[in-house]
Each structure stands twice: as structure tokens, then as C-alpha cells.
Design a protein around this motif. Structure first.
Motif, PDB file in Angstrom:
ATOM      1  N   ASP A 250       0.827  -1.203   0.000  1.00 24.32           N
ATOM      2  CA  ASP A 250       0.000   0.000   0.000  1.00 24.32           C
ATOM      3  C   ASP A 250       0.867   1.261   0.000  1.00 24.32           C
ATOM      4  OD1 ASP A 250      -2.216  -1.488  -0.056  1.00 24.32           O
ATOM      5  OD2 ASP A 250      -2.907  -1.033   1.982  1.00 24.32           O
ATOM      6  N   GLU A 258       2.898   8.910  -6.298  1.00 23.94           N
ATOM      7  CA  GLU A 258       3.397  10.276  -6.112  1.00 23.94           C
ATOM      8  C   GLU A 258       4.620  10.529  -6.983  1.00 23.94           C
ATOM      9  OE1 GLU A 258       1.816  12.695  -4.491  1.00 23.94           O
ATOM     10  OE2 GLU A 258       0.247  11.194  -4.221  1.00 23.94           O
ATOM     11  N   PRO A 510       0.569  18.430   9.437  1.00 22.81           N
ATOM     12  CA  PRO A 510      -0.206  18.827  10.609  1.00 22.81           C
ATOM     13  C   PRO A 510      -0.167  17.758  11.703  1.00 22.81           C
ATOM     14  CG  PRO A 510      -1.504  19.039   8.586  1.00 22.81           C
ATOM     15  CD  PRO A 510      -0.220  18.425   8.207  1.00 22.81           C
ATOM     16  N   GLU A 571       2.575  13.920   1.259  1.00 25.70           N
ATOM     17  CA  GLU A 571       1.568  12.899   0.947  1.00 25.70           C
ATOM     18  C   GLU A 571       2.034  11.514   1.421  1.00 25.70           C
ATOM     19  OE1 GLU A 571      -2.051  11.619  -0.511  1.00 25.70           O
ATOM     20  OE2 GLU A 571      -1.351  13.695  -0.615  1.00 25.70           O
ATOM     21  N   ASN A 578      -0.172   7.745   9.132  1.00 27.63           N
ATOM     22  CA  ASN A 578      -1.556   7.323   9.378  1.00 27.63           C
ATOM     23  C   ASN A 578      -1.691   5.815   9.333  1.00 27.63           C
ATOM     24  OD1 ASN A 578      -2.597   9.822   9.754  1.00 27.63           O
ATOM     25  ND2 ASN A 578      -3.251  10.107   7.627  1.00 27.63           N
ATOM     26  N   PRO A 584       0.618  11.426  17.203  1.00 27.70           N
ATOM     27  CA  PRO A 584       1.118  12.758  16.839  1.00 27.70           C
ATOM     28  C   PRO A 584       2.068  13.300  17.902  1.00 27.70           C
ATOM     29  CG  PRO A 584      -1.198  12.834  17.444  1.00 27.70           C
ATOM     30  CD  PRO A 584      -0.824  11.399  17.411  1.00 27.70           C
TER      31      PRO A 584
END
Lengths: 604, 260
Positions: A250, A258, A510, A571, A578, A584
Motif C-alpha cells: 500500500d 506520487e 499537521p 503525501e 496514518n 502525533p
């Protein structure tokens, strides 16, 4: 009867007796020889005469990613072969509509049915099924290659005599282009019945994937028919090991997508995205912009049939400054806060070093020089070390030697010995020119810095799964300490400065603290420097670094001022964070000030 | 000879002989027959004469018959067992062959299904399906700090459809040839953007999204142009220029320069 006659008779009888006894003895001796002494040899000879040995082909191992997704697998396919000799005008076959009984059909009908099943032109097919216009019938004509078992079964139902399927193993890549250049591809073996690796992992892991042939010994009678009651000696084939990769298909997809997107945006020669785990050195993804579908390697330009990330060495540009700054801090020559007066032009031993954009003379910290990526400042920092010291650190970071992942064609890059550096080269090597390396080298340098200064040799192979389900681990990756732990920690802060207030402000993700280094290098050809390489190597999250992502574009078109791999990096990196549920960052930025004094916002 | 006869006589006691021999000469008298059971003890040197064997009685006869039948039955059953065993072994062999075939068929079926499943679940196939369903890539996720129950960052909205930078489904699907994909894309791009120029993408920094689309189109149309201008001769083969054919020889492999 006289006594002499009697004597003669007796003599004769005795002679006969002795003769018979001798004959008996000879026969007995022979019997003893055959049955007793030489028994095994004779039995073996007889056995060998009846015995036939069949080879049981092993199944080639699969290649799977870290989640067990199949990337390469061997399947059964058939070649359909017809013998044109001794064919009649009509042949009998079982009815195809399921009813009992048989029917006679002619060749026209058979060819029509065959063409429909094989999806071929009937007229063309007819030429290979039957000899044309009085030509000599051939004994071996291939009608179709690599058909699936279903098609083969259907063809056999047509009932053409002397049409036989030949079993062969075919390699398939169910995921298509995913990790194509890493997997490589296969070619047919000499006897055309199986496949052997031709490139990539298929080639380098051949001895693991191949397996061991088995054999089956059966006995046949003189007429060639198998004797059913005899013992069957069977050595089962040992199937090849499954090669488990550290790749996540994945993530690799995202990296490839990309890379391709970026390549199209800037019309670059190639773009590469490498994702590596910091704590283990394992490669998570290598995405190249040129796609290779191992099912059809011929569709790809030969240049891109191997991964450019490991085969193409180029001058890295400013990402190379990371190694020099780490060396200088590690040797105690500078601290991140050491102050420098950085001009736009700096001349040392008659060599003038320029910055890419004209700027005022600034009073900067070492960290600031790194963040703004000034060549002049970098030379000031690097000059605090000897050539030998810098060279030794670069070697320890892995430059100048190939990184062996199990892929052929790994480039070592070029790193000349310091005594051979010319007057300019001794300075250019500080900011990533005058030596060359692959994308993987860059990833490895940043992995080292993110992993507390300990370099773990990049690896692509997680393990080998045996037929019985057990897993054989590959050799442990070599680890070596390159810089002190404190140095690595400082380097992370320097990298954070790049993203906070330096050349990499677009690389923010972020929620996570990100650090890294941009790099614009000049790309040389035999005509001199006539292009650029542009890259960003980043680490996240900085409070506990987990992943390194290096996005590199080679020879993009247009003005270098517009080059950006920001979206590529963010990206891929955010997808990785994720996917692997990385928490985070909860800590504040530790970036150093760029400039000496209060005022930090100064023009570029 | 005499020794042996004597031994036999003493052993059985059922056989005997009259004194019919005197030394080596036979007597003139013909001896009276004597029942074998009533033979008198013999002198060792006398020859055994023929005698009447007592009649076998009925019971002996019957047991003999039983014996014969039993033997026949045993022999027959041995033969039958052997034949049955042979047949069953042979049958087993056929079973093994047919099971092997069955195994092969099943494993082939399994292979086909597995491959299909894997191809359908390949990331680029999923992406294409998701796109067809109107799904877009998510924005940045929101973050909640569990220690003080505060929202440290609120989630970003996903960018809708065309504006979304993450353009999925750009890689060729499994089973789709790279060549076909390139061709299909060129056709698509031709209809949308007729003549984009190569390399204009990077000049305009303000609109990276549209630029990327343009440059993508342009590279593809270049590919297309090359294949489109190739003439097809009457025999169905493409026509190559002499320079392309390289004088009919295959060019030697070039050394790949690492910096090139």
C-alpha cells in the motif's frame, strides 16, 4: 563278462559321475554366485532395466510483502501442441452438449470451435492445425502458449486427436506494477518447462525461490506399461521458499503514484520516493516514477527495468550537508549555536563559493546555515575539519560503497579519496557536489541521524518462509555507530529548523514534528553540468523518529526556483504515519534560531 | 540293503516278512500269504516280502476327503486373496492418480481465484473503484489529546472531486499493459487538451494542479505522436526508418554512466 570289460564300464561310469558332478558343481557355483555373492548387482541390473524415473518439479516460491500480500506467484499454465501427422479427415468425440454418445466432426468444425475458445482467428489457426497445401505434416506445432487450465480443459473437450497440453509453470504478478522494479522478472528456463529469475529479486533470490526437484521411480514392463503392484519410490519435491519483503504494497503504491505524478509535473527524467523505517533500517517502499509491470517487462524502457533508487548515482546537492554538519558537531568543531558571518560569496584558497541566490551578509548560527542551506556558511563549518576527517565520516555514513538490498546493479556512487580531491572538490564535497550517491544512500544517512547515530544497513528481505510454514531469518543487518547519540539529537533539531524556518517550510505535516533537508544539486553529463537534481529527505515524528522519506527528482525541466517535492513528501509521509498509527507529536519544536539576535525574519 | 530293511521293520512293526530266503538263495516254497498285522518277528537278515495291506476303513476315507477339500479351499482362498489384493493395490494406484489429478485441478482453481482476489484488491484497483464511487482522499485528521481531553487540532475537510491533489488511479491496473494504459491515456488527453507544450509546467508556480495535468497530458501526447506516425505497410508490419533499424545490426550495450 570279463573283469577288464567290467573295469572299463566302471571307469566310464566313474568318469560320467565325475563329469556330472563337475557340471553340477559348476551350476551350483554359478547359482551361488548369482544368488549369493553377486545377487545385488544382478538384481540392480534388472531393476534398472524396468525402472523409469520421473522428475517432480518444485513450485517456485512466492514473493509476498510484509502483510502477506502476494506480489509474485507461480501458476500452472499449458502450451497446446498438435501433431499433424497421421490425421484422418474426421474424428470421433464425446458429444459436447452433455448427452451421452459420440459424434463425428470434421476439421472445419473443430478449428471453428478451437478458434472461439482460444480467441484466435480461425483462418490463421487452421494453418497451424493442418498442413497447408501438401506441405509435409509436422510433428510438433504449438497452437497456443500459456493458456489457463480452464481453457485447456475446454480445448480438450473439442477432442482433436493428437492435441496435447504441456504443463509448464508461469510467473504472475497479481499486483501489476506495484514494486515492479524491485521484484524484477523471470525468463523461461532452458527446457521451457519452468522459469528462472532474470532481474531484480527474482534473480537475486533464485536459490531461495527455486526449491529442490523431487523424483518418482516407477517400474514399467517390457511393453512400456507401468507395473501397478510394484513399489513406488518417491522423493517429494521441496517447494521454493516464499520470500517475505519488508515492503508494504500500500505504501509502495502511494510512493509510486506520487513519484509518477511528480515526474509528469516537472517532466523529470525520473523521480524516486524511498521510505525507510528508522529503528530497523527496513525499506518500507521504493517508488519509482517509471512503472515496470513484471508481467510485461518489455513495455518498459530498458533503463528503468531496475530501480533507479539503487542503480542511479547522482550528485546529491545540499542533502549532503547533513553528513558534514553531523561530522563537525560530532568532532566538537562547532555547536549548533556557533556563530558565523555568512556572506553571499566566500573565497578560500582562491576558490570562490557562491550561494544560489544573492543575499546580504548575515550573522547566523550553524543551525541557521543548515536551515537556509547556504553553501558559503557550510564551507566555513566544514573547514573546521580536515579533509580526512570529513572523508572518514562520509564513508561511515555509507557513501562510496554499494548498498546491497538483494537487487543487482546497486551503485556505489563515486567518492574519491581525500588525497585525490582537487582544490575545488575539497569544498564542493561539503555541499553535496563532487561525489555521487544513490537515493538509498541519502535515506540511509537520515536513518542514521534519526536513529541516534547508529546506522542499520537497509534491508529489503524480512525472511524466508519454508514449505512447512516456519520462517528462516535472513542474516542480521549490520549496525554501526557513525556519530554520538548527542550529535544525532542535535542534528534532528537542525533538521527541524529547516522545516520550521528554512528551505523546507512546505514540508510541514499537521500534528507531527517534521525535520529534514532539502537539496538542489547540479547534475552532470558529458557536456558538463546541464541539469539539476532536487530532493528532500525528511524524518518524522521528531520526538521519536519512526520513518524516513526521501523524495528525489532527477533532471526536472524548468527553473530550479520552482522545483518542489513538498506534496510528494507530505503525501507519502502522512500516509505512512496514518497507516502505522504513529501518535502525533506532543512536544514543542526544538529548532534553533537561524540568526544571531532577536530579529529572525530576514529576507532570503 | 539288509540293514535298511531291518531298520524299517523294527520301526513300523506293521511290515514283516516270512523266512523265504536262505542266505543268498531263494527257497522253492511259495510262502503262504499272511495278514500284514499278524506278521511274526523277523530275523534281521531276512528279506521283506510283499504282504497284504489292511483295508482302509470308511472313517479314514472320509477324513481324507475332508482334508483334500480343506486344502483346495485354502489354496483357492489364497489365490482369491492374492488376486483381490493385487486388484486393490492396482485400484489404489488408479485412485492415487485420480486424486493427484483432482488435487491439481483444485490447486489450479485455487490459484486462479487467489490471483483474481489479489488483483482486485491491488491498491491501484481499489483506488480506481473508490474514485468511480466518488470517494476522495481525506484531509488531515483531527487530533485529540487524551491527557487533558482537548482537541489539539481539528480535522481538515477533504477537498472535493477534481480539486483533490491526490489523484488516484493513475497507475496501470493489474493485467492492464503499460502500453495500453499509455495509449488509453493519450486518447483521453487528446480530447481534453489538444496541444500542450512540453516543459511549460514548471514555469507557472501558482497553479501546480492544472500544470501537473498539462504536463501529464503533454508527455503522453508525445508518446502517442510517435506511435501514431508509424506507418503500417501492406503486410501489416510497421515501417521503420533506416536510421532506426541501425543497418540491421543490434547496437552494442552502452555502459551506463552513474552520473548520467
Amino acid at each position: 563278462m570279463s573283469s577288464t570289460a567290467l573295469d572299463t564300464a566302471k571307469k566310464r561310469m566313474r568318469f560320467l559321475l565325475i563329469l556330472s558332478l563337475a557340471a553340477l558343481l559348476a551350476i551350483a557355483g554359478r547359482l551361488f554366485w548369482v544368488q549369493g555373492i553377486n545377487a545385488s548387482t544382478v538384481a540392480d541390473a534388472a531393476q534398472a532395466d524396468r525402472q523409469r524415473e520421473e522428475v517432480i518439479a518444485p513450485t517456485r516460491g512466492s514473493i509476498v510483502d510484509r502483510n502477506g500480500t502476494l506480489l509474485a506467484v507461480s501458476v500452472d499454465r499449458y502450451d497446446l501442441v498438435i501433431d499433424q501427422r497421421d490425421q484422418r479427415d474426421q474424428f470421433r468425440r464425446a458429444k459436447r452438449d452433455g448427452t451421452n454418445g459420440s459424434e463425428f466432426i470434421g476439421w472445419d468444425q473443430a478449428v471453428k470451435e478451437l478458434a472461439q475458445i482460444l480467441d484466435q482467428d480461425p483462418a490463421e489457426l487452421a494453418t497451424s492445425v493442418q498442413p497447408q497445401d501438401g506441405a509435409k505434416p509436422k510433428g510438433y506445432v504449438v497452437l497456443a502458449k500459456g493458456v489457463t487450465p480452464e481453457v485447456k480443459n475446454e480445448v480438450m473437450e473439442v477432442g482433436i486427436p493428437r492435441l496435447s497440453p504441456l504443463l509448464r509453470s508461469e510467473r504472475q504478478y497479481p499486483q501489476g506494477v506495484i514494486a515492479g522494479p524491485l521484484l524484477g522478472f523471470v525468463r523461461n528456463s532452458e527446457d521451457q518447462t519452468s522459469v528462472v529469475g532474470a532481474e531484480g529479486l527474482e534473480l537475486s533470490q533464485e536459490k531461495h525461490l527455486k526449491g529442490t526437484e523431487g523424483s518418482r521411480k516407477i517400474e514399467v514392463s517390457a511393453d512400456g506399461v507401468r507395473i501397478p503392484v510394484t513399489e513406488v519410490e518417491e522423493t517429494p519435491a521441496v517447494n521454493g521458499q516464499d520470500v517475505m519483503l519488508t515492503i508494504d504494497s500500500d505504501v509502495n503504491y502511494v510512493a509510486q503514484r506520487e513519484a509518477e505524478k511528480k515526474q509528469k509535473q516537472f517532466n523529470a527524467q525520473w523521480v524516486s520516493v524511498v521510505v525507510q523505517e528508522v529503528k530497523t533500517g527496513k525499506i518500507l517502499a521504493i517508488g519509482d516514477s517509471a512503472q515496470l509491470d513484471p508481467n510485461d517487462p518489455g513495455a518498459t524502457d530498458p533503463e528503468f527495468r531496475r530501480s533507479v533508487s539503487i542503480t542511479r548515482a547522482f550528485e546529491p546537492g545540499s542533502t549532503g550537508k547533513a553528513a558534514i554538519f553531523a561530522a563537525a558537531i560530532d568532532q566538537g568543531a562547532v555547536t549548533p549555536k556557533t556563530e558565523f558571518r555568512v556572506p553571499n560569496k566566500y573565497t578560500v584558497t582562491k576558490e570562490t563559493i557562491n550561494d544560489s541566490l544573492p543575499h546580504d551578509t548575515f550573522d547566523m548560527t550553524a543551525a541557521g546555515i543548515f536551515a537556509r542551506s547556504y553553501n558559503t556558511g557550510t564551507v566555513m563549518v566544514g573547514n573546521k575539519l580536515t579533509k580526512k576527517q570529513r572523508y572518514d565520516y562520509m564513508r561511515k555514513f555509507g557513501l562510496g560503497s554499494p548498498i546491497y538490498l538483494g537487487l543487482n546493479g546497486a551503485s556505489a556512487g563515486q567518492l574519491a579519496k581525500p588525497e585525490n580531491w582537487d582544490r575545488r572538490q575539497q569544498y564542493t564535497t561539503m555541499f553535496g557536489q563532487g561525489y555521487s550517491q544513490t537515493v538509498l544512500h541519502t535515506a540511509s544517512i537520515f536513518q542514521t541521524l534519526a536513529n541516534g547515530g547508529e546506522r542499520i544497513a537497509p534491508s529489503l528481505i524480512e525472511g524466508y518462509k519454508n514449505d512447512d510454514g516456519s520462517v528462516t531469518e535472513p542474516d542480521q543487518s549490520k549496525t554501526s555507530r557513525v556519530v554520538k547519540k548527542e550529535t544525532a539529537k542535535e542534528m534532528l533539531k537542525l533538521m527541524e529548523g529547516v522545516v520550521e524556518s528554512g528551505t523546507g517550510t512546505k514540508m510541514k505535516i499537521p500534528g507531527y514534528r517534521v525535520g529534514g533537508k532539502t537539496g538542489t544539486g547540479q547534475a552532470a553529463s558529458d557536456k558538463g553540468y546541464d541539469g539539476y537534481s532536487y530532493s528532500f529527505a525528511g524524518v518524522a515524528p521528531l520526538d521519536d523518529p519512526q520513518y524516513v522519506v526521501v523524495a528525489t527528482m532527477y533532471r526536472p525541466q524548468g527553473s530550479w526556483k520552482n522545483f518542489s517535492v513538498a506534496d510528494t513528501f507530505t503525501e507519502v509521509m502522512s500516509h505512512v504515519l496514518n497507516t502505522y498509527n504513529v501518535p502525533p507529536s506532543s512536544t514543542k519544536s526544538e529548532a534553533y534560531d537561524v540568526f544571531v539576535g532577536k530579529e529572525q525574519k530576514k529576507p532570503w | 540293503m539288509t540293514q535298511r530293511a531291518q531298520r524299517r521293520v523294527t520301526k513300523t512293526a506293521a511290515m514283516t516278512a516270512q523266512t523265504v530266503v536262505d542266505g543268498s538263495a531263494a527257497r522253492a516254497v511259495r510262502p503262504e500269504p499272511v495278514a500284514a498285522s499278524e506278521l511274526p518277528e523277523l530275523d534281521s537278515r531276512q528279506r521283506v516280502t510283499l504282504s497284504l495291506v489292511p483295508r482302509i476303513n470308511e472313517t479314514n476315507k472320509r477324513s481324507m476327503l475332508v482334508m483334500v477339500i480343506a486344502l483346495v479351499v485354502v489354496a483357492f482362498s489364497v489365490i482369491v486373496t492374492l488376486v483381490l489384493m493385487n486388484t486393490s493395490v492396482a485400484q489404489r494406484q488408479y485412485d492415487i492418480v485420480s486424486l493427484r489429478n483432482q488435487e491439481r485441478v483444485l490447486s489450479q482453481e485455487n490459484q486462479a481465484l487467489l490471483k483474481e482476489a489479489q488483483s482486485l484488491s491491488a491498491p491501484q484497483a481499489l483506488a480506481k473503484k473508490a474514485k468511480a464511487l466518488g470517494l476522495v482522499a481525506p484531509g488531515a485528521p483531527g487530533l485529540v489529546d487524551l491527557n487533558d481531553n482537548s482537541i489539539t487540532k481539528s480535522a481538515d475537510k477533504a477537498v472535493e472531486a477534481e480539486g483533490n491533489s491526490a489523484n488516484y488511479a493513475t497507475l496501470p491496473l493489474p493485467g492492464q499493459s503499460i502500453r495500453e494504459k499509455a495509449k488509453a491515456d493519450t486518447k483521453k488527453s487528446e480530447s481534453k487538451a489538444p496541444v500542450p507544450t512540453v516543459g511549460n509546467a514548471s514555469k507557472d508556480d501558482a497553479k501546480p494542479a492544472t500544470d501537473s495535468a498539462d504536463s501529464k497530458n503533454s508527455t503522453k501526447s508525445v508518446v502517442k505522436d510517435e506511435s501514431a506516425t508509424r506507418k503500417i505497410a501492406d503486410d501489416g508490419r510497421p515501417v521503420f526508418k533506416d536510421s532506426e533499424l541501425n543497418g540491421g545490426t543490434i547496437p552494442a550495450p552502452m555502459i551506463k554512466s552513474p552520473t548520467n
